[in-house]
Design an enzyme around this catalytic site. Structure first.
Site, PDB file in Angstrom:
ATOM      1  N   SER A  15     -56.527  47.033  41.394  1.00 47.23           N
ATOM      2  CA  SER A  15     -57.657  47.963  41.399  1.00 47.23           C
ATOM      3  C   SER A  15     -58.345  48.034  42.756  1.00 47.23           C
ATOM      4  O   SER A  15     -59.513  48.390  42.858  1.00 47.23           O
ATOM      5  CB  SER A  15     -58.681  47.560  40.328  1.00 47.23           C
ATOM      6  OG  SER A  15     -59.127  46.215  40.540  1.00 47.23           O
ATOM      7  N   GLY A  16     -57.590  47.713  43.824  1.00 45.34           N
ATOM      8  CA  GLY A  16     -58.124  47.849  45.172  1.00 45.34           C
ATOM      9  C   GLY A  16     -58.028  49.284  45.656  1.00 45.34           C
ATOM     10  O   GLY A  16     -57.813  50.216  44.870  1.00 45.34           O
ATOM     11  N   ILE A  18     -55.745  50.953  47.328  1.00 48.60           N
ATOM     12  CA  ILE A  18     -54.491  51.643  47.027  1.00 48.60           C
ATOM     13  C   ILE A  18     -54.462  52.068  45.565  1.00 48.60           C
ATOM     14  O   ILE A  18     -54.073  53.190  45.229  1.00 48.60           O
ATOM     15  CB  ILE A  18     -53.278  50.740  47.348  1.00 48.60           C
ATOM     16  CG1 ILE A  18     -53.155  50.535  48.856  1.00 48.60           C
ATOM     17  CG2 ILE A  18     -51.999  51.354  46.795  1.00 48.60           C
ATOM     18  CD1 ILE A  18     -51.982  49.670  49.250  1.00 48.60           C
ATOM     19  N   CYS A 130     -45.153  50.749  54.040  1.00 49.65           N
ATOM     20  CA  CYS A 130     -45.685  52.018  54.545  1.00 49.65           C
ATOM     21  C   CYS A 130     -44.950  52.432  55.821  1.00 49.65           C
ATOM     22  O   CYS A 130     -44.575  53.598  55.994  1.00 49.65           O
ATOM     23  CB  CYS A 130     -47.190  51.910  54.791  1.00 49.65           C
ATOM     24  SG  CYS A 130     -47.692  50.612  55.960  1.00 49.65           S
ATOM     25  N   ALA A 163     -55.925  48.370  56.698  1.00 47.52           N
ATOM     26  CA  ALA A 163     -55.064  47.196  56.481  1.00 47.52           C
ATOM     27  C   ALA A 163     -55.858  46.163  55.684  1.00 47.52           C
ATOM     28  O   ALA A 163     -56.637  45.382  56.241  1.00 47.52           O
ATOM     29  CB  ALA A 163     -54.611  46.606  57.811  1.00 47.52           C
ATOM     30  N   GLU A 169     -51.727  39.628  54.499  1.00 43.40           N
ATOM     31  CA  GLU A 169     -51.032  38.454  53.958  1.00 43.40           C
ATOM     32  C   GLU A 169     -49.519  38.658  53.913  1.00 43.40           C
ATOM     33  O   GLU A 169     -48.753  37.698  53.972  1.00 43.40           O
ATOM     34  CB  GLU A 169     -51.543  38.157  52.536  1.00 43.40           C
ATOM     35  CG  GLU A 169     -52.972  37.631  52.493  1.00 43.40           C
ATOM     36  CD  GLU A 169     -53.483  37.492  51.071  1.00 43.40           C
ATOM     37  OE1 GLU A 169     -52.719  37.831  50.140  1.00 43.40           O
ATOM     38  OE2 GLU A 169     -54.638  37.061  50.895  1.00 43.40           O
ATOM     39  N   ASN A 170     -49.095  39.921  53.845  1.00 48.55           N
ATOM     40  CA  ASN A 170     -47.672  40.237  53.673  1.00 48.55           C
ATOM     41  C   ASN A 170     -46.971  40.653  54.961  1.00 48.55           C
ATOM     42  O   ASN A 170     -45.856  41.185  54.913  1.00 48.55           O
ATOM     43  CB  ASN A 170     -47.506  41.381  52.649  1.00 48.55           C
ATOM     44  CG  ASN A 170     -47.752  40.923  51.231  1.00 48.55           C
ATOM     45  OD1 ASN A 170     -47.543  39.771  50.904  1.00 48.55           O
ATOM     46  ND2 ASN A 170     -48.207  41.837  50.394  1.00 48.55           N
ATOM     47  N   ASN A 272     -51.049  55.380  56.274  1.00 53.73           N
ATOM     48  CA  ASN A 272     -50.134  54.305  55.893  1.00 53.73           C
ATOM     49  C   ASN A 272     -50.223  54.004  54.402  1.00 53.73           C
ATOM     50  O   ASN A 272     -49.211  53.701  53.751  1.00 53.73           O
ATOM     51  CB  ASN A 272     -50.422  53.044  56.699  1.00 53.73           C
ATOM     52  CG  ASN A 272     -51.869  52.590  56.602  1.00 53.73           C
ATOM     53  OD1 ASN A 272     -52.785  53.376  56.875  1.00 53.73           O
ATOM     54  ND2 ASN A 272     -52.097  51.338  56.251  1.00 53.73           N
TER      55      ASN A 272
END
Length: 296
Positions: A15-16, A18, A130, A163, A169-170, A272
């Site tokens: 639910s961020g 994105i 992205c 970002a 983290e990824n 992105n």
């Protein structure tokens, strides 16, 4: 008499930012029926917006989906690579189609402008990254016009504000996943991916540059291949535009695109995030349309 469209029932986990942007895109789709949005915090903006729109919500994450799996067909996973590997164990048991927005690399890799037809029967579809969604169409188009392709390098620059924590983290996984997909779709033996996070204010539009080394006979043929591919991408990502047509310099061919978002929720410069959400909707809609045709 108008034909009745049978829409696929969808859920979003994450639910961020994105997830919020994806929610608005899914709601606008004539082929999708967004049933629920789940996250980890009841106070999150994403769940709050979903509740206001009358969509079922939960802060119980994958546990909530496990109890409501019979009411959905497709899950958009907008969490993280590590979380998706765990979540997919449930998706597999429940036989749910998972559209993976993370660089987890456990599903069939898809770039809609290239191989949408081939993933219709896949249960787990991975959208690379992205930067991959922006650069792989160019790499593929270049490869089609080259006699031999020795090396592909991709450099993507995104605004710092676009970002989030999951992206940061990824990053290592992002690079590995993007490089692997570049090799897969272009056929080159060597690839490199670079991600630059720019702190400038106001935020800059996403820009991706592809450098290619190899042999080709006609620069015009390369340009034509790239132009055709850009049109294909623009069918689902309207803000995808070439800012530098293919040029040769010091033995390398260079082409650059910018991606501007549609502004459904995210700022327009966050191309992105927009491009991977647009790719996700394209995959889900293709699956839904294919399902409708089969049912008919």
């Amino acid at each position: 008499m108008e034909a009745v469209i049978s829409r696929k029932r969808a859920a979003i986990i994450g639910s961020g930012s994105i997830g919020i942007d994806l929610m608005y895109k899914a709601m606008r789709s004539p082929h999708l029926d967004l049933k629920m949005v789940v996250g980890r915090s009841q106070a999150s903006e994403g769940l709050s917006r979903a509740r206001d729109l009358g969509i079922a919500t939960s802060a119980e994450g994958i546990d909530f989906l496990a109890h409501h799996a019979s009411g959905i067909d497709i899950v958009f996973d907008a969490t993280s690579a590590q979380s998706h590997r765990i979540n997919d164990q449930f998706f597999r048991k429940a036989n749910l189609m998972a559209i993976d927005m993370t660089p987890a690399k456990i599903g069939a890799i898809c770039v809609p402008s290239i191989n949408l037809d081939s993933i219709v029967a896949e249960r787990n579809v991975n959208l690379v990254t992205c930067g991959g969604q922006a650069s792989i169409p160019l790499a593929y188009a270049i490869a089609q016009a080259f006699d031999t392709l020795e090396y592909i390098e991709v450099a993507s620059t995104i605004a710092s504000d676009s970002a989030g924590m999951a992206t940061r983290e990824n990053i290592n996984q992002y690079i590995l996943t993007t490089e692997q997909a570049l090799r897969q779709f272009s056929g080159t033996g060597k690839s490199k991916a670079v991600l630059n996070i720019n702190p400038a204010k106001p935020g800059i539009n996403m820009q991706t540059t592809v450098f290619a080394k190899g042999r080709y006979h006609s620069l015009e043929k390369v340009k034509a291949s790239v132009r055709e591919m850009v049109v294909r991408v623009q069918r689902y990502v309207p803000g995808y535009e070439v800012v530098l047509e293919p040029v040769e310099s010091k033995g390398y061919l260079t082409v650059s695109v910018t991606v501007r978002g549609s502004g459904d929720y995210l700022p327009a410069y966050a191309g992105n995030l927009d491009i991977i959400n647009c790719a996700a909707i394209a995959v889900a809609e293709f699956n839904a349309v294919s399902w409708e045709r089969t049912a008919a």
